[in-house]
Design a protein around this motif. Structure first.
Motif, mmCIF file in Angstrom:
data_model
loop_
_atom_site.group_PDB
_atom_site.id
_atom_site.type_symbol
_atom_site.label_atom_id
_atom_site.label_comp_id
_atom_site.label_asym_id
_atom_site.label_seq_id
_atom_site.Cartn_x
_atom_site.Cartn_y
_atom_site.Cartn_z
ATOM 1 N N HIS A 91 -9.763 0.841 2.510
ATOM 2 C CA HIS A 91 -10.556 1.646 1.581
ATOM 3 C C HIS A 91 -10.470 3.138 1.887
ATOM 4 C CE1 HIS A 91 -13.103 0.916 5.096
ATOM 5 N NE2 HIS A 91 -13.676 2.073 4.812
ATOM 6 N N ASP A 92 -9.790 3.491 2.989
ATOM 7 C CA ASP A 92 -9.712 4.892 3.407
ATOM 8 C C ASP A 92 -8.289 5.215 3.854
ATOM 9 O OD1 ASP A 92 -10.159 7.458 4.275
ATOM 10 O OD2 ASP A 92 -11.199 6.865 6.115
ATOM 11 N N PRO A 93 -7.363 5.414 2.910
ATOM 12 C CA PRO A 93 -5.960 5.659 3.248
ATOM 13 C C PRO A 93 -5.742 6.838 4.187
ATOM 14 C CG PRO A 93 -6.196 5.214 0.905
ATOM 15 C CD PRO A 93 -7.585 5.383 1.456
ATOM 16 N N SER A 94 -6.636 7.835 4.148
ATOM 17 C CA SER A 94 -6.454 9.016 4.995
ATOM 18 C C SER A 94 -6.672 8.709 6.470
ATOM 19 C CB SER A 94 -7.406 10.133 4.557
ATOM 20 O OG SER A 94 -8.758 9.745 4.751
ATOM 21 N N CYS A 95 -7.132 7.486 6.777
ATOM 22 C CA CYS A 95 -7.373 7.135 8.180
ATOM 23 C C CYS A 95 -6.083 7.179 8.990
ATOM 24 C CB CYS A 95 -8.022 5.754 8.289
ATOM 25 S SG CYS A 95 -6.946 4.371 7.818
ATOM 26 N N LEU A 96 -4.936 6.990 8.341
ATOM 27 C CA LEU A 96 -3.667 7.052 9.062
ATOM 28 C C LEU A 96 -3.430 8.453 9.619
ATOM 29 C CD1 LEU A 96 -1.198 4.960 6.865
ATOM 30 C CD2 LEU A 96 -2.177 4.356 9.078
ATOM 31 N N GLN A 97 -3.626 9.456 8.771
ATOM 32 C CA GLN A 97 -3.439 10.834 9.220
ATOM 33 C C GLN A 97 -4.395 11.166 10.359
ATOM 34 O OE1 GLN A 97 -1.786 13.755 7.851
ATOM 35 N NE2 GLN A 97 -0.785 12.975 6.035
ATOM 36 N N ARG A 114 0.832 -1.199 0.000
ATOM 37 C CA ARG A 114 0.000 0.000 0.000
ATOM 38 C C ARG A 114 0.871 1.254 0.000
ATOM 39 N NH1 ARG A 114 -3.727 -2.804 4.628
ATOM 40 N NH2 ARG A 114 -5.008 -4.049 3.231
ATOM 41 N N PRO A 115 0.626 2.183 -0.924
ATOM 42 C CA PRO A 115 1.479 3.377 -1.057
ATOM 43 C C PRO A 115 1.595 4.186 0.226
ATOM 44 C CG PRO A 115 0.033 3.165 -2.953
ATOM 45 C CD PRO A 115 -0.431 2.151 -1.951
ATOM 46 N N GLU A 116 0.478 4.350 0.947
ATOM 47 C CA GLU A 116 0.525 5.165 2.163
ATOM 48 C C GLU A 116 1.353 4.491 3.251
ATOM 49 O OE1 GLU A 116 -3.302 2.793 1.982
ATOM 50 O OE2 GLU A 116 -2.138 4.080 0.641
ATOM 51 N N MET A 117 1.332 3.144 3.292
ATOM 52 C CA MET A 117 2.164 2.428 4.251
ATOM 53 C C MET A 117 3.636 2.557 3.873
ATOM 54 S SD MET A 117 0.631 1.082 6.788
ATOM 55 C CE MET A 117 -0.795 0.227 7.432
ATOM 56 N N ARG A 118 3.911 2.436 2.595
ATOM 57 C CA ARG A 118 5.288 2.579 2.117
ATOM 58 C C ARG A 118 5.834 3.956 2.475
ATOM 59 N NH1 ARG A 118 7.280 1.129 -4.002
ATOM 60 N NH2 ARG A 118 9.466 1.740 -3.776
ATOM 61 N N GLN A 119 5.030 4.997 2.271
ATOM 62 C CA GLN A 119 5.482 6.356 2.568
ATOM 63 C C GLN A 119 5.681 6.561 4.064
ATOM 64 O OE1 GLN A 119 6.293 8.753 0.174
ATOM 65 N NE2 GLN A 119 7.232 9.622 2.013
ATOM 66 N N LEU A 120 4.770 6.010 4.866
ATOM 67 C CA LEU A 120 4.894 6.155 6.312
ATOM 68 C C LEU A 120 6.173 5.497 6.815
ATOM 69 C CD1 LEU A 120 3.684 7.082 8.993
ATOM 70 C CD2 LEU A 120 2.504 4.888 9.135
ATOM 71 N N LEU A 121 6.463 4.297 6.325
ATOM 72 C CA LEU A 121 7.684 3.608 6.733
ATOM 73 C C LEU A 121 8.924 4.374 6.278
ATOM 74 C CD1 LEU A 121 6.793 -0.139 6.054
ATOM 75 C CD2 LEU A 121 6.898 1.034 8.254
ATOM 76 N N TYR A 153 -6.330 0.501 10.673
ATOM 77 C CA TYR A 153 -6.126 0.920 9.289
ATOM 78 C C TYR A 153 -7.246 0.372 8.414
ATOM 79 C CZ TYR A 153 -4.117 1.342 4.643
ATOM 80 O OH TYR A 153 -3.917 1.638 3.329
ATOM 81 N N ALA A 154 -7.907 1.256 7.676
ATOM 82 C CA ALA A 154 -8.979 0.861 6.764
ATOM 83 C C ALA A 154 -8.452 0.940 5.335
ATOM 84 C CB ALA A 154 -10.185 1.777 6.939
ATOM 85 N N LEU A 188 3.432 2.402 18.745
ATOM 86 C CA LEU A 188 2.228 2.576 17.936
ATOM 87 C C LEU A 188 2.049 1.375 17.022
ATOM 88 C CD1 LEU A 188 -0.129 4.240 16.761
ATOM 89 C CD2 LEU A 188 1.531 5.301 15.205
ATOM 90 N N LEU A 189 0.915 0.707 17.140
ATOM 91 C CA LEU A 189 0.568 -0.403 16.251
ATOM 92 C C LEU A 189 -0.411 0.095 15.202
ATOM 93 C CD1 LEU A 189 0.372 -3.448 15.449
ATOM 94 C CD2 LEU A 189 -1.549 -3.604 17.045
ATOM 95 N N ILE A 190 -0.102 -0.151 13.944
ATOM 96 C CA ILE A 190 -1.027 0.146 12.848
ATOM 97 C C ILE A 190 -1.406 -1.188 12.233
ATOM 98 C CG2 ILE A 190 -1.355 1.323 10.651
ATOM 99 C CD1 ILE A 190 0.834 3.279 11.500
ATOM 100 N N ASP A 191 -2.689 -1.514 12.251
ATOM 101 C CA ASP A 191 -3.119 -2.841 11.824
ATOM 102 C C ASP A 191 -4.518 -2.750 11.226
ATOM 103 O OD1 ASP A 191 -1.956 -5.838 12.759
ATOM 104 O OD2 ASP A 191 -4.057 -5.800 12.159
ATOM 105 N N ASP A 192 -4.833 -3.667 10.306
ATOM 106 C CA ASP A 192 -6.162 -3.647 9.693
ATOM 107 C C ASP A 192 -7.105 -4.668 10.316
ATOM 108 O OD1 ASP A 192 -5.091 -5.969 8.743
ATOM 109 O OD2 ASP A 192 -5.275 -5.475 6.617
#
Length: 205
Positions: free
Chosen positions: A190-196, A76-83, A187-188, A165-169
């Protein structure tokens, strides 16, 4: 994802967490694509009159039969960027997963971050680690605790539950973390902005 990381840094500086760095735990996730691939293969075998192949008995999790390069396309692009941002900010990063395919995940991290993939701790159900502490044995809690032990020994890192911090779906994994005093964001996909939004909510807590 600079805004999310800004919030994390503010949390650390303000003393709302007990460590100066966050351990960010997430998962290179290909489960939905694995399910789709299995359905496609089952349909092909049925059309060809072949008997379906059951997954190996030792596997308790979906397995990826393709290459690391093929799995890389599903990160997932948003996960890649966060890492990427977390590594650049010199935060501790670990991947905790119920999958036994840790060698595959390691190769994916090498392809993602060729210069610093070795900084990422990986804990999966591969039988190559053991946690004998007094912490929770539910969900991914022992995986997290084992990763923290390694970071503590290798880097003298001072990491606590409140600075993790745990990020998990998976909602159950999130609940297990929260019950044990670990920060967690559901983490949803279908909603990448949920991380922010999730990280921002931590800053308001």
């Amino acid at each position: 994802m600079p805004k999310a990381l800004d919030v994390i840094h503010k949390l650390a500086v303000s003393g709302l967490v007990t460590a100066t760095l966050f351990g960010i735990y997430t998962c290179v996730d290909g489960t939905r694509h694995i399910v789709a691939a299995r359905k496609k293969e089952a349909a092909r075998m049925a059309a060809a009159g072949e008997a379906p192949k059951p997954p190996p008995k030792h596997e308790k999790y979906f397995s990826w039969s393709g290459t690391a390069s093929e799995l890389l396309r599903h990160v997932r692009p948003e996960m890649r960027q966060l890492l990427r941002d977390a590594l650049d900010a010199q935060m501790f990063v670990a991947i905790v997963t119920l999958s036994p395919q840790t060698s595959l995940i390691r190769e994916v991290t090498r392809l993602l971050f060729p210069k610093d993939f070795q900084l990422i701790i990986i804990r999966g159900n591969d039988g190559n680690w053991f946690y004998g502490g007094q912490g929770s044995s539910r969900g991914k809690q022992p995986h997290i605790a084992s990763a923290v032990e390694e970071l503590s020994h290798a880097h003298a890192a001072q990491i606590s539950r409140r600075s993790t911090l745990l990020i998990d779906d998976d909602a159950q994994n999130i609940n297990d973390a929260l019950v044990n005093g670990v920060n967690a964001i559901l983490y949803a996909p279908h909603d990448p902005s949920c991380l922010q939004r999730g990280v921002a909510a931590l800053g308001e807590a």
